[in-house]
Design a protein around this motif. Structure first.
Motif, PDB file in Angstrom:
ATOM      1  N   GLY A  85       3.868  -6.460 -26.252  1.00 53.50           N
ATOM      2  CA  GLY A  85       4.731  -5.475 -26.430  1.00 53.50           C
ATOM      3  C   GLY A  85       5.294  -4.731 -25.030  1.00 53.50           C
ATOM      4  N   LYS A  86       4.427  -5.079 -23.895  1.00 55.44           N
ATOM      5  CA  LYS A  86       4.838  -4.419 -22.878  1.00 55.44           C
ATOM      6  C   LYS A  86       5.168  -5.479 -21.508  1.00 55.44           C
ATOM      7  N   ASN A  87       4.643  -6.650 -21.742  1.00 55.02           N
ATOM      8  CA  ASN A  87       4.753  -7.446 -20.529  1.00 55.02           C
ATOM      9  C   ASN A  87       5.201  -9.003 -20.846  1.00 55.02           C
ATOM     10  N   LEU A  88       5.729  -9.635 -20.013  1.00 53.97           N
ATOM     11  CA  LEU A  88       5.891 -11.101 -19.887  1.00 53.97           C
ATOM     12  C   LEU A  88       4.721 -11.773 -19.101  1.00 53.97           C
ATOM     13  N   TYR A  89       4.232 -12.787 -19.642  1.00 55.26           N
ATOM     14  CA  TYR A  89       3.184 -13.394 -18.887  1.00 55.26           C
ATOM     15  C   TYR A  89       3.415 -14.762 -18.386  1.00 55.26           C
ATOM     16  N   VAL A  90       3.426 -15.193 -17.394  1.00 59.04           N
ATOM     17  CA  VAL A  90       3.654 -16.672 -17.112  1.00 59.04           C
ATOM     18  C   VAL A  90       2.458 -17.190 -16.246  1.00 59.04           C
ATOM     19  N   GLY A  91       2.027 -18.425 -16.693  1.00 56.45           N
ATOM     20  CA  GLY A  91       1.019 -19.007 -15.988  1.00 56.45           C
ATOM     21  C   GLY A  91       1.343 -20.350 -15.323  1.00 56.45           C
ATOM     22  N   ILE A  92       1.212 -20.546 -14.263  1.00 55.21           N
ATOM     23  CA  ILE A  92       1.658 -22.043 -13.527  1.00 55.21           C
ATOM     24  C   ILE A  92       0.241 -22.739 -13.254  1.00 55.21           C
ATOM     25  N   LEU A  93       0.392 -23.925 -13.176  1.00 53.62           N
ATOM     26  CA  LEU A  93      -0.469 -24.841 -12.493  1.00 53.62           C
ATOM     27  C   LEU A  93       0.165 -25.921 -11.731  1.00 53.62           C
ATOM     28  N   ALA A  94      -0.005 -25.751 -10.453  1.00 51.37           N
ATOM     29  CA  ALA A  94       0.742 -26.755  -9.533  1.00 51.37           C
ATOM     30  C   ALA A  94      -0.344 -27.738  -9.060  1.00 51.37           C
ATOM     31  N   ARG A  95      -0.287 -28.834  -9.682  1.00 49.23           N
ATOM     32  CA  ARG A  95      -1.308 -29.853  -9.543  1.00 49.23           C
ATOM     33  C   ARG A  95      -0.983 -30.370  -8.276  1.00 49.23           C
ATOM     34  N   ASP A  96      -2.095 -30.820  -7.563  1.00 48.79           N
ATOM     35  CA  ASP A  96      -2.019 -31.573  -6.056  1.00 48.79           C
ATOM     36  C   ASP A  96      -3.319 -32.377  -5.969  1.00 48.79           C
ATOM     37  N   ALA A  97      -2.955 -33.862  -5.786  1.00 47.08           N
ATOM     38  CA  ALA A  97      -3.850 -34.821  -5.645  1.00 47.08           C
ATOM     39  C   ALA A  97      -4.827 -34.463  -4.538  1.00 47.08           C
ATOM     40  N   GLU A  98      -4.377 -33.917  -3.409  1.00 49.53           N
ATOM     41  CA  GLU A  98      -5.228 -33.370  -2.092  1.00 49.53           C
ATOM     42  C   GLU A  98      -4.991 -32.006  -1.931  1.00 49.53           C
ATOM     43  N   PRO A  99      -5.852 -31.451  -2.871  1.00 46.52           N
ATOM     44  CA  PRO A  99      -5.889 -29.652  -2.926  1.00 46.52           C
ATOM     45  C   PRO A  99      -6.157 -29.214  -1.636  1.00 46.52           C
ATOM     46  N   ASP A 100      -6.930 -29.729  -0.892  1.00 46.56           N
ATOM     47  CA  ASP A 100      -7.397 -29.233   0.714  1.00 46.56           C
ATOM     48  C   ASP A 100      -6.235 -29.009   1.642  1.00 46.56           C
ATOM     49  N   ARG A 101      -5.403 -29.889   1.281  1.00 52.36           N
ATOM     50  CA  ARG A 101      -4.010 -29.802   1.983  1.00 52.36           C
ATOM     51  C   ARG A 101      -2.817 -28.928   1.562  1.00 52.36           C
ATOM     52  N   VAL A 102      -3.119 -27.969   0.385  1.00 50.65           N
ATOM     53  CA  VAL A 102      -2.222 -27.101  -0.217  1.00 50.65           C
ATOM     54  C   VAL A 102      -2.036 -26.126   1.076  1.00 50.65           C
ATOM     55  N   ILE A 103      -0.715 -25.695   1.356  1.00 50.14           N
ATOM     56  CA  ILE A 103      -0.497 -24.827   2.527  1.00 50.14           C
ATOM     57  C   ILE A 103      -0.407 -23.383   1.896  1.00 50.14           C
ATOM     58  N   GLY A 104      -0.978 -22.404   2.404  1.00 54.07           N
ATOM     59  CA  GLY A 104      -1.024 -20.977   2.188  1.00 54.07           C
ATOM     60  C   GLY A 104      -1.405 -19.848   3.124  1.00 54.07           C
ATOM     61  N   ARG A 105      -0.508 -19.763   4.132  1.00 53.78           N
ATOM     62  CA  ARG A 105      -0.748 -18.853   5.188  1.00 53.78           C
ATOM     63  C   ARG A 105      -0.303 -17.253   4.961  1.00 53.78           C
ATOM     64  N   ILE A 106       0.698 -17.177   4.424  1.00 60.88           N
ATOM     65  CA  ILE A 106       1.436 -15.910   4.137  1.00 60.88           C
ATOM     66  C   ILE A 106       0.723 -14.960   3.423  1.00 60.88           C
ATOM     67  N   LEU A 107       0.775 -13.609   3.754  1.00 56.06           N
ATOM     68  CA  LEU A 107      -0.201 -12.732   3.130  1.00 56.06           C
ATOM     69  C   LEU A 107       0.900 -11.491   2.791  1.00 56.06           C
ATOM     70  N   GLU A 108       2.004 -11.309   3.539  1.00 52.24           N
ATOM     71  CA  GLU A 108       2.975 -10.370   3.307  1.00 52.24           C
ATOM     72  C   GLU A 108       3.997 -10.132   2.322  1.00 52.24           C
ATOM     73  N   ARG A 109       4.190  -9.252   1.695  1.00 49.96           N
ATOM     74  CA  ARG A 109       5.283  -9.195   0.551  1.00 49.96           C
ATOM     75  C   ARG A 109       6.597  -9.673   1.285  1.00 49.96           C
ATOM     76  N   ASP A 110       7.365 -10.522   0.231  1.00 45.48           N
ATOM     77  CA  ASP A 110       8.693 -10.725   0.433  1.00 45.48           C
ATOM     78  C   ASP A 110       8.977 -11.698   1.738  1.00 45.48           C
ATOM     79  N   ARG A 111       8.075 -12.630   1.877  1.00 52.07           N
ATOM     80  CA  ARG A 111       8.207 -13.339   2.935  1.00 52.07           C
ATOM     81  C   ARG A 111       8.268 -14.892   2.548  1.00 52.07           C
TER      82      ARG A 111
END
Length: 208
Positions: free
Chosen positions: A57-83
């Motif tokens: 009644g209050k929220n829309l929920y979306v769950g995403i699974l992004a599969r990757d055969a080399e999970p150690d090579r997934v790139i995630g450096r950004i921490l700031e909002r709207d970047r």
């Protein structure tokens, strides 16, 4: 094609791990979108991905699974909002990280959309698309939550978007919905529905 969003009897707590709680109860809806559902130009994405859409009644929920055969090579450096999104060479695209973006078109006019995005760090990005303009309005800010985590075989993200943060019709019509994914190390952009060379030309698929 109209896919139903599943109505929840109770609230969802962002659990950071897909496959438990309310997500596990709705895995059938998730699994049917894993695999060839995401398109890269005219071919299937090299890495499968999937999504679950739930609401209460209050929220829309979306769950995403992004599969990757080399999970150690997934790139995630950004921490700031709207970047997570940048304008470059006349295009709006994901910046330097792996990322997923939700595109919500509540009026199904295929010209306007709310954009909610994140990366493997759970960085927040929200924006508006208006009249299919070439740039996003990143000055728009909404109240919402997201949680993300690297998991075995890729990374996952869970969004909780309050309906009060959105403008939408109250007549029960389908909404336009699309998911964009950037796999940065391969520079591979994919969409759940209707590939386009720009994020703006999303041609969102309707979902109830």
């Amino acid at each position: 094609l109209v896919r139903p969003a599943l109505l929840l009897g109770g609230g969802v707590i962002l659990q950071v791990l897909l496959g438990i709680g309310a997500w596990q109860a709705n895995l059938a809806g998730f699994e049917e979108m894993v695999g060839p559902g995401f398109q890269v130009a005219t071919t299937t994405a090299h890495q499968a991905a999937g999504a679950v859409v739930l609401f209460d009644g209050k929220n829309l929920y979306v769950g995403i699974l992004a599969r990757d055969a080399e999970p150690d090579r997934v790139i995630g450096r950004i921490l700031e909002r709207d970047r997570l999104i940048e304008a470059r060479e006349g295009r709006t695209r994901a910046a330097g990280d792996d990322a997923v973006l939700l595109l919500l078109d509540p009026f199904l006019d295929r010209r306007n959309a709310f954009v909610f995005g994140t990366n493997p760090n759970g960085a927040e990005h929200d924006a508006l698309i208006t009249d299919e303009r070439e740039s996003f309005n990143t000055d728009w800010r909404a109240v919402w939550k997201v949680a993300a985590q690297r998991v075995e075989g890729g990374w996952s993200a869970e969004f909780a978007i309050p309906f009060r943060s959105l403008r939408y019709p109250r007549d029960g019509r389908p909404w336009g919905f699309n998911v964009y994914r950037m796999q940065r190390r391969k520079n591979e952009e994919s969409l759940w529905s209707a590939w386009s060379r720009t994020l703006q030309s999303r041609r969102a698929r309707p979902v109830r």
